[in-house]
Design a protein around this motif. Structure first.
Motif, short mmCIF file in Angstrom:
data_model
loop_
_atom_site.label_atom_id
_atom_site.label_comp_id
_atom_site.label_asym_id
_atom_site.label_seq_id
_atom_site.Cartn_x
_atom_site.Cartn_y
_atom_site.Cartn_z
N LYS A 2 -23.00 -47.07 -139.49
CA LYS A 2 -22.03 -46.76 -138.43
C LYS A 2 -22.02 -47.88 -137.40
O LYS A 2 -23.06 -48.28 -136.90
CB LYS A 2 -22.40 -45.42 -137.79
N LEU A 3 -20.82 -48.35 -137.10
CA LEU A 3 -20.69 -49.45 -136.15
C LEU A 3 -20.57 -48.92 -134.73
O LEU A 3 -19.91 -47.90 -134.48
CB LEU A 3 -19.45 -50.28 -136.48
N GLY A 4 -21.15 -49.64 -133.79
CA GLY A 4 -20.95 -49.35 -132.37
C GLY A 4 -19.67 -49.99 -131.88
O GLY A 4 -19.16 -50.95 -132.49
N ARG A 5 -19.13 -49.50 -130.79
CA ARG A 5 -17.86 -49.99 -130.27
C ARG A 5 -17.87 -51.50 -130.01
O ARG A 5 -16.86 -52.17 -130.20
CB ARG A 5 -17.51 -49.26 -128.96
N ASN A 6 -19.02 -52.02 -129.61
CA ASN A 6 -19.10 -53.44 -129.27
C ASN A 6 -19.63 -54.32 -130.39
O ASN A 6 -19.78 -55.53 -130.22
CB ASN A 6 -19.95 -53.63 -128.01
N ASP A 7 -19.91 -53.69 -131.55
CA ASP A 7 -20.32 -54.48 -132.72
C ASP A 7 -19.12 -55.25 -133.27
O ASP A 7 -17.95 -54.89 -133.01
CB ASP A 7 -20.87 -53.56 -133.82
N LEU A 8 -19.42 -56.30 -134.02
CA LEU A 8 -18.33 -57.02 -134.68
C LEU A 8 -17.71 -56.13 -135.76
O LEU A 8 -18.42 -55.42 -136.48
CB LEU A 8 -18.85 -58.32 -135.31
N CYS A 9 -16.39 -56.20 -135.87
CA CYS A 9 -15.67 -55.34 -136.82
C CYS A 9 -16.05 -55.68 -138.26
O CYS A 9 -16.33 -56.84 -138.60
CB CYS A 9 -14.17 -55.47 -136.62
N SER A 13 -12.97 -60.15 -138.79
CA SER A 13 -12.09 -60.78 -137.80
C SER A 13 -12.86 -61.46 -136.67
O SER A 13 -12.29 -62.22 -135.89
CB SER A 13 -11.17 -59.72 -137.19
N ASN A 14 -14.17 -61.14 -136.55
CA ASN A 14 -15.02 -61.60 -135.44
C ASN A 14 -14.60 -60.99 -134.09
O ASN A 14 -15.01 -61.47 -133.04
CB ASN A 14 -15.05 -63.13 -135.34
N LYS A 15 -13.79 -59.93 -134.15
CA LYS A 15 -13.46 -59.17 -132.95
C LYS A 15 -14.42 -57.99 -132.82
O LYS A 15 -15.01 -57.55 -133.80
CB LYS A 15 -12.02 -58.65 -133.02
N LYS A 16 -14.52 -57.45 -131.61
CA LYS A 16 -15.31 -56.24 -131.42
C LYS A 16 -14.62 -55.08 -132.12
O LYS A 16 -13.39 -54.99 -132.13
CB LYS A 16 -15.49 -55.94 -129.93
N TYR A 17 -15.45 -54.20 -132.67
CA TYR A 17 -14.93 -53.05 -133.43
C TYR A 17 -13.93 -52.24 -132.61
O TYR A 17 -12.88 -51.81 -133.12
CB TYR A 17 -16.12 -52.19 -133.87
N LYS A 18 -14.20 -52.05 -131.30
CA LYS A 18 -13.34 -51.21 -130.47
C LYS A 18 -11.94 -51.79 -130.31
O LYS A 18 -10.97 -51.05 -130.10
CB LYS A 18 -13.98 -50.99 -129.09
N SER A 19 -11.80 -53.11 -130.42
CA SER A 19 -10.47 -53.72 -130.25
C SER A 19 -9.86 -54.13 -131.59
O SER A 19 -8.82 -54.77 -131.61
CB SER A 19 -10.57 -54.95 -129.33
N CYS A 20 -10.52 -53.73 -132.67
CA CYS A 20 -10.01 -54.10 -133.99
C CYS A 20 -9.73 -52.84 -134.83
O CYS A 20 -8.65 -52.29 -134.75
CB CYS A 20 -11.00 -55.03 -134.69
N HIS A 21 -10.71 -52.35 -135.59
CA HIS A 21 -10.45 -51.27 -136.54
C HIS A 21 -10.96 -49.90 -136.11
O HIS A 21 -10.91 -48.95 -136.92
CB HIS A 21 -11.05 -51.62 -137.91
N LEU A 22 -11.43 -49.74 -134.89
CA LEU A 22 -11.95 -48.44 -134.48
C LEU A 22 -10.88 -47.36 -134.53
O LEU A 22 -11.07 -46.30 -135.14
CB LEU A 22 -12.56 -48.52 -133.08
#
Length: 289
Positions: A2-9, A13-22
């Motif tokens: 399980k990924l955390g919101r601030n982990d890499l997606c 994409s090298n974006k944070k999970y929260k701003s990418c595929h969350l």
């Protein structure tokens, strides 16, 4: 994991999970909670994978384009196989069928009552009145492209011509049903309904498939379905639609001797067209045709 919101997606994409595929993953989870069958993460291609598969699909299409002038009366299916091999190498690809689970050739050539997986042969010439499906699959930089087309040879009967045309219409209607947050069953439903409307049957045992990283992946694509059923379609999924439509009954048999060739059981003609498709944010992209 399980990924955390601030982990890499997970998509690379090298974006944070929260701003990418969350949000995307949460939407899939909502469908699952409502009882829908949803795709596993490995069915959803990353942007990098999509780019590689798109290139493989483009080259696969180019091979079929280059082959077109040679598909005519008098040519042998073995000669077509050799041409596919030649064009594939010239374009920097590898013929995916060659050696796949023991398959002996670089392409499948399925004539008249052969539904699919017809093996090229030096003694089988195309003759006037034949309809033939040529199925090309190509590996480029480790990624797969896959599509097939029907060809009419010489003077083809009106009955066979109509079968080929209606099968293409079935495919095109199926493609229109591919959109994000709809269901794969919608695709099979419209294909089967259109075939039935014209008095034809759709092969049940053989379908389309996920493709791109491997030759055949999940999901399996039935060309008979019900709306709102089967797997949820989400952006990033790549699969083929390749309806096999029979003039007679839907039943098929496999050649016991070669272990590959699939025939209609009643000996009536069959037709098939195949596209490789990407589900996008707004609809569908044809990657190979």
């Amino acid at each position: 994991m399980k990924l955390g919101r601030n982990d890499l997606c997970w998509c690379g994409s090298n974006k944070k999970y929260k701003s990418c595929h969350l949000t995307f993953d949460e939407k899939i989870a909502d469908f699952e909670e409502q009882g829908a069958m949803v795709p596993s993460r490995d069915m959803i291609k990353t942007p990098e994978q999509i780019e590689g598969i798109r290139k493989a699909g483009k080259i696969n299409t180019m091979i079929l384009d280059q082959l077109q002038p040679y598909v005519k009366e008098g040519v042998t299916t073995e000669e077509l196989d050799q041409l596919v091999n030649k064009f594939t190498k010239e374009l920097g690809g590898i013929a995916a069928p060659l050696g796949y689970q023991g398959y002996p050739k670089s392409v499948c050539t399925s004539i008249n009552e052969v539904v699919c997986h017809g093996i090229p042969h030096p003694k089988r010439k195309l003759v006037s009145g034949d309809i033939v499906n040529i199925d090309v699959s190509t590996i480029v930089d480790g990624y797969y492209g896959d599509s097939s087309r029907m060809y009419l040879i010489g003077e083809v009967s009106e009955e066979k011509r109509k079968l080929v045309e209606v099968t293409k219409e079935c495919l095109e209607l199926g493609v229109k049903e591919v959109k994000p947050w709809s269901f794969l069953g919608d695709v099979g439903y419209v294909i089967n309904e259109h075939a039935k409307k014209h008095g034809y049957t759709v092969v049940r045992e053989i379908g389309g498939h996920g493709v791109g990283i491997e030759f055949h992946e999940e999901p399996w694509v039935s060309h008979i379905g019900q709306r709102g059923t089967d797997i949820l379609l989400v952006p990033g999924m790549i699969f083929t639609i390749e309806p096999m439509v029979n003039m007679g009954k839907a039943d098929v048999i496999q050649d016991e001797e070669d272990g590959w060739t699939i025939y209609t059981e009643d000996g009536m003609p069959s037709a098939q067209w195949e596209y490789m498709l990407l589900v996008t944010e707004t609809g569908v992209e044809v990657l190979a045709h």
